[in-house]
Design a protein around this motif. Structure first.
Motif, PDB file in Angstrom:
ATOM      1  N   LEU A 145     -33.976  74.221  19.782  1.00 23.43           N
ATOM      2  CA  LEU A 145     -33.143  74.283  18.580  1.00 23.43           C
ATOM      3  C   LEU A 145     -33.967  74.590  17.336  1.00 23.43           C
ATOM      4  O   LEU A 145     -33.437  75.113  16.351  1.00 23.43           O
ATOM      5  N   ALA A 146     -35.261  74.291  17.372  1.00 18.90           N
ATOM      6  CA  ALA A 146     -36.119  74.658  16.250  1.00 18.90           C
ATOM      7  C   ALA A 146     -36.232  76.180  16.131  1.00 18.90           C
ATOM      8  O   ALA A 146     -36.297  76.719  15.031  1.00 18.90           O
ATOM      9  N   LYS A 147     -36.225  76.863  17.267  1.00 21.41           N
ATOM     10  CA  LYS A 147     -36.310  78.331  17.260  1.00 21.41           C
ATOM     11  C   LYS A 147     -34.940  78.975  17.115  1.00 21.41           C
ATOM     12  O   LYS A 147     -34.794  79.986  16.441  1.00 21.41           O
ATOM     13  N   HIS A 148     -33.951  78.407  17.796  1.00 21.10           N
ATOM     14  CA  HIS A 148     -32.600  78.976  17.782  1.00 21.10           C
ATOM     15  C   HIS A 148     -31.592  77.945  17.275  1.00 21.10           C
ATOM     16  O   HIS A 148     -30.759  77.455  18.039  1.00 21.10           O
ATOM     17  N   PRO A 149     -31.635  77.611  15.990  1.00 18.27           N
ATOM     18  CA  PRO A 149     -30.677  76.621  15.474  1.00 18.27           C
ATOM     19  C   PRO A 149     -29.234  77.113  15.507  1.00 18.27           C
ATOM     20  O   PRO A 149     -28.303  76.308  15.451  1.00 18.27           O
ATOM     21  N   GLY A 150     -29.064  78.430  15.594  1.00 14.78           N
ATOM     22  CA  GLY A 150     -27.719  78.999  15.613  1.00 14.78           C
ATOM     23  C   GLY A 150     -27.283  79.454  16.990  1.00 14.78           C
ATOM     24  O   GLY A 150     -26.477  80.384  17.129  1.00 14.78           O
ATOM     25  N   ASP A 151     -27.787  78.803  18.028  1.00 13.38           N
ATOM     26  CA  ASP A 151     -27.427  79.131  19.409  1.00 13.38           C
ATOM     27  C   ASP A 151     -25.926  78.968  19.617  1.00 13.38           C
ATOM     28  O   ASP A 151     -25.365  77.910  19.311  1.00 13.38           O
ATOM     29  N   ARG A 152     -25.258  80.011  20.133  1.00 11.04           N
ATOM     30  CA  ARG A 152     -23.808  79.982  20.352  1.00 11.04           C
ATOM     31  C   ARG A 152     -23.449  80.752  21.620  1.00 11.04           C
ATOM     32  O   ARG A 152     -24.177  81.665  22.025  1.00 11.04           O
ATOM     33  N   PRO A 153     -22.281  80.472  22.201  1.00  9.41           N
ATOM     34  CA  PRO A 153     -21.719  81.375  23.202  1.00  9.41           C
ATOM     35  C   PRO A 153     -21.374  82.710  22.538  1.00  9.41           C
ATOM     36  O   PRO A 153     -21.048  82.753  21.344  1.00  9.41           O
ATOM     37  N   ILE A 154     -21.423  83.767  23.314  1.00  6.56           N
ATOM     38  CA  ILE A 154     -21.185  85.095  22.743  1.00  6.56           C
ATOM     39  C   ILE A 154     -19.801  85.187  22.094  1.00  6.56           C
ATOM     40  O   ILE A 154     -19.624  85.880  21.077  1.00  6.56           O
ATOM     41  N   GLY A 155     -18.824  84.480  22.646  1.00  6.36           N
ATOM     42  CA  GLY A 155     -17.480  84.534  22.069  1.00  6.36           C
ATOM     43  C   GLY A 155     -17.442  84.085  20.624  1.00  6.36           C
ATOM     44  O   GLY A 155     -16.687  84.642  19.805  1.00  6.36           O
ATOM     45  N   LEU A 187     -30.761  81.835  12.669  1.00  5.57           N
ATOM     46  CA  LEU A 187     -30.157  81.343  11.434  1.00  5.57           C
ATOM     47  C   LEU A 187     -29.291  80.125  11.721  1.00  5.57           C
ATOM     48  O   LEU A 187     -28.781  79.954  12.829  1.00  5.57           O
ATOM     49  N   THR A 188     -29.098  79.295  10.709  1.00  7.47           N
ATOM     50  CA  THR A 188     -28.179  78.171  10.855  1.00  7.47           C
ATOM     51  C   THR A 188     -26.750  78.699  10.931  1.00  7.47           C
ATOM     52  O   THR A 188     -26.466  79.849  10.577  1.00  7.47           O
ATOM     53  N   PHE A 189     -25.838  77.869  11.382  1.00  8.67           N
ATOM     54  CA  PHE A 189     -24.444  78.293  11.499  1.00  8.67           C
ATOM     55  C   PHE A 189     -23.879  78.823  10.172  1.00  8.67           C
ATOM     56  O   PHE A 189     -23.275  79.902  10.138  1.00  8.67           O
ATOM     57  N   PRO A 190     -24.057  78.106   9.048  1.00  8.34           N
ATOM     58  CA  PRO A 190     -23.531  78.647   7.786  1.00  8.34           C
ATOM     59  C   PRO A 190     -24.186  79.970   7.391  1.00  8.34           C
ATOM     60  O   PRO A 190     -23.510  80.876   6.885  1.00  8.34           O
ATOM     61  N   ASP A 191     -25.500  80.100   7.617  1.00 11.08           N
ATOM     62  CA  ASP A 191     -26.200  81.329   7.225  1.00 11.08           C
ATOM     63  C   ASP A 191     -25.800  82.524   8.089  1.00 11.08           C
ATOM     64  O   ASP A 191     -25.881  83.670   7.637  1.00 11.08           O
ATOM     65  N   GLN A 192     -25.370  82.287   9.325  1.00 15.71           N
ATOM     66  CA  GLN A 192     -24.908  83.394  10.166  1.00 15.71           C
ATOM     67  C   GLN A 192     -23.718  84.112   9.519  1.00 15.71           C
ATOM     68  O   GLN A 192     -23.672  85.343   9.474  1.00 15.71           O
ATOM     69  N   ALA A 193     -22.779  83.337   9.016  1.00 19.11           N
ATOM     70  CA  ALA A 193     -21.605  83.924   8.366  1.00 19.11           C
ATOM     71  C   ALA A 193     -22.001  84.689   7.108  1.00 19.11           C
ATOM     72  O   ALA A 193     -21.488  85.783   6.836  1.00 19.11           O
TER      73      ALA A 193
END
Length: 236
Positions: A162-172, A112-118
């Protein structure tokens, strides 16, 4: 495991079929996927009979089919529909408030995109009853090999394109998002600490070196060093 007779697929499932049912042993993350499934099956097997469970972003609904005879488990996914899986957006789940005792969200948030994760975490908080739990698995952008690469080259190693994981983040950051949604951490574990050189060997020969993958996870289970994190949250 065979798919249900009436199935509708879009997105990657239209292109690749029900690939989670029989994942290739040549897949570089095959041992990580199997370790995750083992942990989730242990979690579900310990739940009381008829516990209400939502598998959000369940894909083909492999776990839904496996546990539906003992648990009141349903699946939802935006790209799949079957007898056991409802087509639905994680940002607008078609269930009333507090409908579930437990929710799963396995290897989904990074897609998911960053906004959609929330938005998705807010929806999961809404549909889990007070005192219920959310179990997630997410890849960790800041795993050990990625951190070392950052020190040497100035950038982290993405867990996929990034096409597959647009919401890639550190676990924190995932933990902060969940806390902002209202969840509190109960338990956290890591799978596959990415020790340099050994990680490369495992990815090249995932089936043959699955024993080394298990050994690393057993002796270095530091979540922040691991490629995948499994986190259990409570909905206060």
């Amino acid at each position: 495991m065979s798919p249900p007779s009436s199935v509708s697929r879009t997105g990657e499932y239209a292109e690749r079929g029900d690939y989670h049912r029989n994942p290739s042993t040549d897949w570089e993350f095959y041992p990580t996927y199997i370790a995750k499934l083992t942990a989730v099956r242990k979690y579900l097997s310990a739940l009381p009979k008829d516990t209400r469970v939502l598998d959000a972003g369940c894909g083909e609904g492999v776990l839904v089919e496996e546990f539906r005879s003992r648990l009141a488990i349903v699946g939802a996914d935006p790209n799949y529909s079957s007898e056991f899986v409802t087509t639905a957006s994680l940002m607008k789940l078609p269930y009333p408030d507090g409908a579930f005792d437990r929710a799963l969200c396995l290897d989904v948030l990074e897609h998911l995109t960053f906004p959609d994760q929330a938005l998705a975490l807010a929806e999961l908080y809404r549909v889990v009853r007070p005192g219920g739990e959310l179990l997630i698995s997410v890849p960790n952008l800041a795993h050990l090999q990625s951190r070392i690469h950052f020190l040497l080259a100035g950038r982290l190693i993405h867990t996929a394109s990034l096409a597959k994981h647009p919401g890639d983040r550190p676990i924190g950051e995932f933990l902060e998002l969940a806390a902002h949604a209202g969840f509190t951490v109960i338990d956290r574990r890591g799978i596959f600490p990415t020790v340099p050189v050994l990680t490369r060997w495992i990815r090249k020969s995932p089936a043959r070196l699955a024993w080394l993958h298990r050994l690393l996870t057993r002796v270095l289970p530091i979540p922040g060093w691991c490629f995948l994190n499994i986190v259990r949250f409570e909905r206060p």
